[in-house]
Design a protein around this motif. Structure first.
Motif: not given
Length: 365
Positions: A283-290, A307-308, A321-324, A329-332
């Motif tokens: 059941s492992w699923t790839k959600l994102y590539t960052i 968010k990440i 510290l940033l939030v992705y 697909d943006t970093f802040k």
């Protein structure tokens, strides 16, 4: 004014109390016996905890330097709410955070002697110093026995350098040895951001099979079930199990997940994998590539909105510290300066649970 002057139905009182902050609930317990009885009842504590679990708060902890800090950060309000040092016999710089569960934090000393362990509810300012385990821990895990029916059935598991294991129960205020210890064929991955993760009644670590430092040894997840008090293993997705890239565990939207660096890219890209059905490898699923065009950055955890949190360089230079946002697909950069020291992000839920052993309460009464 006496509480007897107020004769509201209990369900109305509960509805009113649920709208108040935890620190105010702690004060209201001192008003009269009937309010204290209601606010400490299993029914109210459980309703309050379930309500809080719908809105967990990210808790940031920077350690290994003085001054260290501990507090909540809201990406919505862009505010950092600092928590004071815990009332232990030490300061935050001398502590590692083991985990967070049901509104209670577990800390241990971060020197060569890691047998000083504390449980602390920072919102009601109640804590307990645990009796020392018989062996100095190398690794620790914290959680709750989810099947016992007691929200305060907190447990701590320790693993020594010789793979001996002990488990502490808050309700009995005692340690006991785990018969077979920790599997000697497995080595937990040591990293300042590879913290243990509690989910589904078990605490989890990212690990590898021991192959005498052979980098081709497969990755896996090892867990400790607090109800059964046994160690178990969960396999990584096949694509991640045999490479030498770093792995970090976390919990995303109630699922066990792993951040994995893409091999040979000098920490510029990460994949986020989620286990959709707990315990089922398929059941492992790839959600994102960052991807971020910068060396040496890493994900820390999740905001209250999914968010990440990222530790990396901001535009002004230096680490922050940033939030992705995975959808845009943006970093802040959010303005929290982070020097080159360890920082952790934990999911914290508010509660009025006191980390006090029932055996001590009974002995006092």
């Amino acid at each position: 004014m006496k509480c007897s002057s107020f004769r509201l139905p209990e369900d109305v009182m509960i509805d009113i109390f649920l709208r108040l902050e935890v620190k105010n609930l702690a004060r209201l317990r001192c008003v009269c016996k009937s309010w204290n009885t209601l606010l400490t009842s299993k029914t109210f504590v459980e309703i309050h905890l379930n309500q809080s679990m719908r809105n967990p708060r990210p808790l940031l902890f920077r350690h290994g330097i003085s001054p260290s800090y501990l507090g909540f950060y809201s990406t919505k309000c862009k505010e950092f709410e600092d928590l004071c040092d815990p009332p232990f016999r030490t300061q935050l710089a001398d502590l590692d955070v083991v985990g967070s569960c049901n509104g209670v934090l577990c800390f241990c000393s971060n020197g060569s002697d890691r047998s000083l362990i504390y449980l602390w509810n920072p919102l009601i300012k109640k804590y307990m110093t645990l009796p020392r385990p018989s062996l100095n821990p190398r690794y620790l895990g914290f959680g709750v026995n989810s099947v016992s029916g007691h929200l305060d059935d907190f447990k701590v598991v320790t693993i020594s350098v010789n793979a001996d294991a002990e488990v502490y129960s808050l309700r009995s205020n005692s340690w006991k040895n785990i018969a077979y210890g920790f599997p000697r064929s497995i080595e937990i991955n040591r990293s300042h951001i590879n913290s243990s993760v509690f989910l589904n009644g078990s605490v989890h670590w990212c690990a590898r099979f021991s192959c005498y430092h052979d980098n081709s040894c497969p990755w896996l997840i090892v867990s400790f079930d607090f109800a059964k008090e046994i160690f178990q293993t969960v396999m990584m997705p096949y694509d991640l199990s045999t490479d030498d890239a770093d792995k970090y565990l976390n919990v995303f939207d109630g699922y066990l997940c792993v951040f994995a660096t893409i091999p040979n890219n000098t920490f510029r890209s990460y994949e986020l994998w989620v286990m959709k059905e707990y315990g089922l490898t398929e059941s492992w699923t790839k959600l994102y590539t960052i991807e971020k065009p910068q060396r040496i950055w890493w994900p820390l955890g999740f905001t209250e909105r999914g968010k990440i949190f990222i530790r990396g360089e901001c535009r002004h230079g230096g680490y922050g510290l940033l939030v992705y946002n995975p959808h845009s697909d943006t970093f802040k950069c959010i303005g929290v300066h982070l020097p080159y020291y360890a920082i952790q992000v934990l999911n914290f839920v508010e509660s009025i649970i006191e980390p006090v052993s029932q055996s001590l309460i009974l002995s006092r009464s």
